[in-house]
Design a protein around this motif. Structure first.
Motif, PDB file in Angstrom:
ATOM      1  N   LEU A 204       0.846  -1.191   0.000  1.00 32.67           N
ATOM      2  CA  LEU A 204       0.000   0.000   0.000  1.00 32.67           C
ATOM      3  C   LEU A 204       0.875   1.232   0.000  1.00 32.67           C
ATOM      4  O   LEU A 204       1.980   1.224   0.558  1.00 32.67           O
ATOM      5  CB  LEU A 204      -0.919   0.062   1.239  1.00 32.67           C
ATOM      6  CG  LEU A 204      -1.980  -1.000   1.435  1.00 32.67           C
ATOM      7  CD1 LEU A 204      -1.465  -2.072   2.383  1.00 32.67           C
ATOM      8  CD2 LEU A 204      -3.254  -0.383   2.020  1.00 32.67           C
ATOM      9  N   ILE A 205       0.359   2.314  -0.591  1.00 33.53           N
ATOM     10  CA  ILE A 205       1.060   3.593  -0.532  1.00 33.53           C
ATOM     11  C   ILE A 205       0.066   4.705  -0.208  1.00 33.53           C
ATOM     12  O   ILE A 205      -1.122   4.597  -0.523  1.00 33.53           O
ATOM     13  CB  ILE A 205       1.796   3.925  -1.849  1.00 33.53           C
ATOM     14  CG1 ILE A 205       0.835   3.997  -3.038  1.00 33.53           C
ATOM     15  CG2 ILE A 205       2.901   2.915  -2.116  1.00 33.53           C
ATOM     16  CD1 ILE A 205       1.477   4.497  -4.330  1.00 33.53           C
ATOM     17  N   VAL A 206       0.565   5.739   0.454  1.00 39.01           N
ATOM     18  CA  VAL A 206      -0.218   6.945   0.730  1.00 39.01           C
ATOM     19  C   VAL A 206       0.502   8.097   0.051  1.00 39.01           C
ATOM     20  O   VAL A 206       1.599   8.488   0.469  1.00 39.01           O
ATOM     21  CB  VAL A 206      -0.352   7.198   2.244  1.00 39.01           C
ATOM     22  CG1 VAL A 206      -1.162   8.471   2.506  1.00 39.01           C
ATOM     23  CG2 VAL A 206      -1.010   5.995   2.927  1.00 39.01           C
ATOM     24  N   VAL A 207      -0.107   8.628  -1.015  1.00 39.10           N
ATOM     25  CA  VAL A 207       0.562   9.607  -1.869  1.00 39.10           C
ATOM     26  C   VAL A 207      -0.449  10.636  -2.374  1.00 39.10           C
ATOM     27  O   VAL A 207      -1.658  10.394  -2.338  1.00 39.10           O
ATOM     28  CB  VAL A 207       1.227   8.929  -3.088  1.00 39.10           C
ATOM     29  CG1 VAL A 207       2.360   8.016  -2.664  1.00 39.10           C
ATOM     30  CG2 VAL A 207       0.195   8.155  -3.910  1.00 39.10           C
ATOM     31  N   PRO A 208       0.034  11.780  -2.865  1.00 39.83           N
ATOM     32  CA  PRO A 208      -0.862  12.707  -3.554  1.00 39.83           C
ATOM     33  C   PRO A 208      -1.443  12.038  -4.798  1.00 39.83           C
ATOM     34  O   PRO A 208      -0.828  11.162  -5.400  1.00 39.83           O
ATOM     35  CB  PRO A 208       0.050  13.884  -3.928  1.00 39.83           C
ATOM     36  CG  PRO A 208       1.176  13.815  -2.959  1.00 39.83           C
ATOM     37  CD  PRO A 208       1.394  12.351  -2.709  1.00 39.83           C
ATOM     38  N   GLU A 209      -2.623  12.485  -5.180  1.00 41.84           N
ATOM     39  CA  GLU A 209      -3.326  11.905  -6.317  1.00 41.84           C
ATOM     40  C   GLU A 209      -2.474  11.979  -7.581  1.00 41.84           C
ATOM     41  O   GLU A 209      -1.831  12.978  -7.868  1.00 41.84           O
ATOM     42  CB  GLU A 209      -4.629  12.676  -6.521  1.00 41.84           C
ATOM     43  CG  GLU A 209      -5.622  12.030  -7.453  1.00 41.84           C
ATOM     44  CD  GLU A 209      -6.926  12.801  -7.484  1.00 41.84           C
ATOM     45  OE1 GLU A 209      -7.979  12.204  -7.232  1.00 41.84           O
ATOM     46  OE2 GLU A 209      -6.879  14.022  -7.748  1.00 41.84           O
ATOM     47  N   MET A 210      -2.471  10.898  -8.357  1.00 35.88           N
ATOM     48  CA  MET A 210      -1.746  10.806  -9.618  1.00 35.88           C
ATOM     49  C   MET A 210      -2.408   9.720 -10.455  1.00 35.88           C
ATOM     50  O   MET A 210      -3.271   8.996  -9.962  1.00 35.88           O
ATOM     51  CB  MET A 210      -0.264  10.496  -9.362  1.00 35.88           C
ATOM     52  CG  MET A 210      -0.017   9.144  -8.719  1.00 35.88           C
ATOM     53  SD  MET A 210       1.754   8.766  -8.514  1.00 35.88           S
ATOM     54  CE  MET A 210       2.195   9.914  -7.224  1.00 35.88           C
ATOM     55  N   PRO A 211      -2.040   9.557 -11.713  1.00 35.78           N
ATOM     56  CA  PRO A 211      -2.631   8.487 -12.525  1.00 35.78           C
ATOM     57  C   PRO A 211      -2.196   7.106 -12.020  1.00 35.78           C
ATOM     58  O   PRO A 211      -1.013   6.877 -11.771  1.00 35.78           O
ATOM     59  CB  PRO A 211      -2.083   8.751 -13.930  1.00 35.78           C
ATOM     60  CG  PRO A 211      -1.645  10.186 -13.915  1.00 35.78           C
ATOM     61  CD  PRO A 211      -1.180  10.452 -12.523  1.00 35.78           C
ATOM     62  N   PHE A 212      -3.161   6.195 -11.854  1.00 32.95           N
ATOM     63  CA  PHE A 212      -2.881   4.820 -11.461  1.00 32.95           C
ATOM     64  C   PHE A 212      -3.459   3.874 -12.515  1.00 32.95           C
ATOM     65  O   PHE A 212      -4.296   4.262 -13.318  1.00 32.95           O
ATOM     66  CB  PHE A 212      -3.506   4.506 -10.100  1.00 32.95           C
ATOM     67  CG  PHE A 212      -3.016   5.363  -8.974  1.00 32.95           C
ATOM     68  CD1 PHE A 212      -1.762   5.161  -8.427  1.00 32.95           C
ATOM     69  CD2 PHE A 212      -3.805   6.383  -8.462  1.00 32.95           C
ATOM     70  CE1 PHE A 212      -1.297   5.959  -7.394  1.00 32.95           C
ATOM     71  CE2 PHE A 212      -3.352   7.186  -7.427  1.00 32.95           C
ATOM     72  CZ  PHE A 212      -2.098   6.977  -6.896  1.00 32.95           C
ATOM     73  N   GLN A 213      -3.026   2.617 -12.476  1.00 32.81           N
ATOM     74  CA  GLN A 213      -3.595   1.625 -13.367  1.00 32.81           C
ATOM     75  C   GLN A 213      -5.079   1.453 -13.065  1.00 32.81           C
ATOM     76  O   GLN A 213      -5.539   1.698 -11.942  1.00 32.81           O
ATOM     77  CB  GLN A 213      -2.878   0.285 -13.200  1.00 32.81           C
ATOM     78  CG  GLN A 213      -1.438   0.271 -13.695  1.00 32.81           C
ATOM     79  CD  GLN A 213      -0.816  -1.109 -13.584  1.00 32.81           C
ATOM     80  OE1 GLN A 213      -1.466  -2.123 -13.761  1.00 32.81           O
ATOM     81  NE2 GLN A 213       0.472  -1.139 -13.270  1.00 32.81           N
TER      82      GLN A 213
END
Length: 300
Positions: free
Chosen positions: A144-153
């Protein structure tokens, strides 16, 4: 030829990672080993799981049905394997990746309360820039990751957890006004931003570019505290989370520069990909969503 656990794990890795190459990296195997296991699985079952005419790992209709049952089988096997001879559950390791802001705010308290509530779930932490974390998630190095919103699969499980207000700060007097500043007035200032592996830095640079401001040739550092320190020293304007810096702003050591238009919100999310541990990862993601408060520094 018989069906094996390793074949099912290889198949699920290909489905979750999207390609045989990524699946091999996730499982620390060679691509030829993954291919062999899938071929053996298909020979055992008597039908094709993947459509070989596609470049990506696309499931056949029978493959889609088979994958659903396989996830349950693999999860059941791993649940059985998680008991030792004393019939006690062995600790489950969750590989969690977060950015620096999480580590300075909500993460320490979350780890304390999580261990108290369920000591059988342990966390292996990676603190890094968001784009590096995203890459590690896709290769299976993180769960799992906690990150700012970005394009994901498209198959990623994404939960929005917080909107973080960001602002410009600088040494008092760096911007000669106490009033709202038009973004266009900042074109001659130097900016202090995070490095190229920061998804936030990339998105905020694009936002400024819409107003004719180039932040790409500014000071770049990979530490939030270093960024703030340089701003305090008058090295430039720092783009940073506002609420986290309120104590410093109130002390008068830095000035909060209000812009028009206001800087966009930084949308944080928790992300994981489909996994045999789906129930656990979904529960952990929900716990993170309830705990994630980016406003107050943990150590103050």
């Amino acid at each position: 030829m018989r069906l094996t656990y390793n074949q099912l794990v290889a198949m699920l890795a290909v489905v979750d990672c999207g390609t045989f190459e990524r699946a091999a990296s996730k499982l620390n195997l060679t691509q030829s080993t993954i291919t062999k296991r899938i071929q053996e699985l298909e020979a055992s079952m008597g039908f094709a799981v993947f459509d070989r005419s596609k470049r990506q790992a696309i499931l056949t209709p029978l493959g889609e049905q088979f994958v659903g049952q396989s996830r349950e089988t693999v999860a059941s096997f791993e649940n059985l394997a998680s008991f030792n001879s004393d019939r006690k559950a062995i600790a489950t390791l969750v590989r969690l990746g977060v950015t620096e802001l999480s580590s300075l705010t909500w993460l320490p308290k979350f780890l304390e309360t999580s261990f108290a509530a369920d000591p059988d779930v342990q966390f292996e932490l990676t603190i890094d820039m968001s784009r590096n974390l995203h890459s590690s998630l896709e290769t299976g190095e993180l769960d799992l990751i906690v990150v700012p919103e970005m394009p994901f699969q498209s198959n990623a499980h994404v939960q929005q957890i917080a909107d973080v207000e960001i602002t410009l700060i600088g040494k008092p007097g760096a911007v000669p006004t106490d009033e709202t500043v038009e973004i266009s007035q900042l074109q001659d200032f130097e900016f202090i931003t995070q490095g190229k592996t920061s998804g936030f830095s990339k998105s905020i640079s694009e936002w400024f570019a819409n107003y004719g401001i180039n932040t790409r040739n500014s000071v770049r550092v990979d530490s939030l505290h270093a960024m703030v320190g340089l701003a305090v020293a008058g090295r430039g304007l720092c783009i940073a989370p506002r609420e986290y810096l309120v104590p410093l702003i109130k002390s008068g050591r830095v000035a909060d520069i209000i812009t028009r238009p206001k800087l966009p919100l930084l949308k944080y999310c928790v992300v994981h990909y489909p996994s045999p541990h789906e129930a656990l990862f979904t529960r952990v993601a929900g716990d993170i969503r309830g705990a994630a408060d980016f406003k107050a520094p943990y150590f103050i």
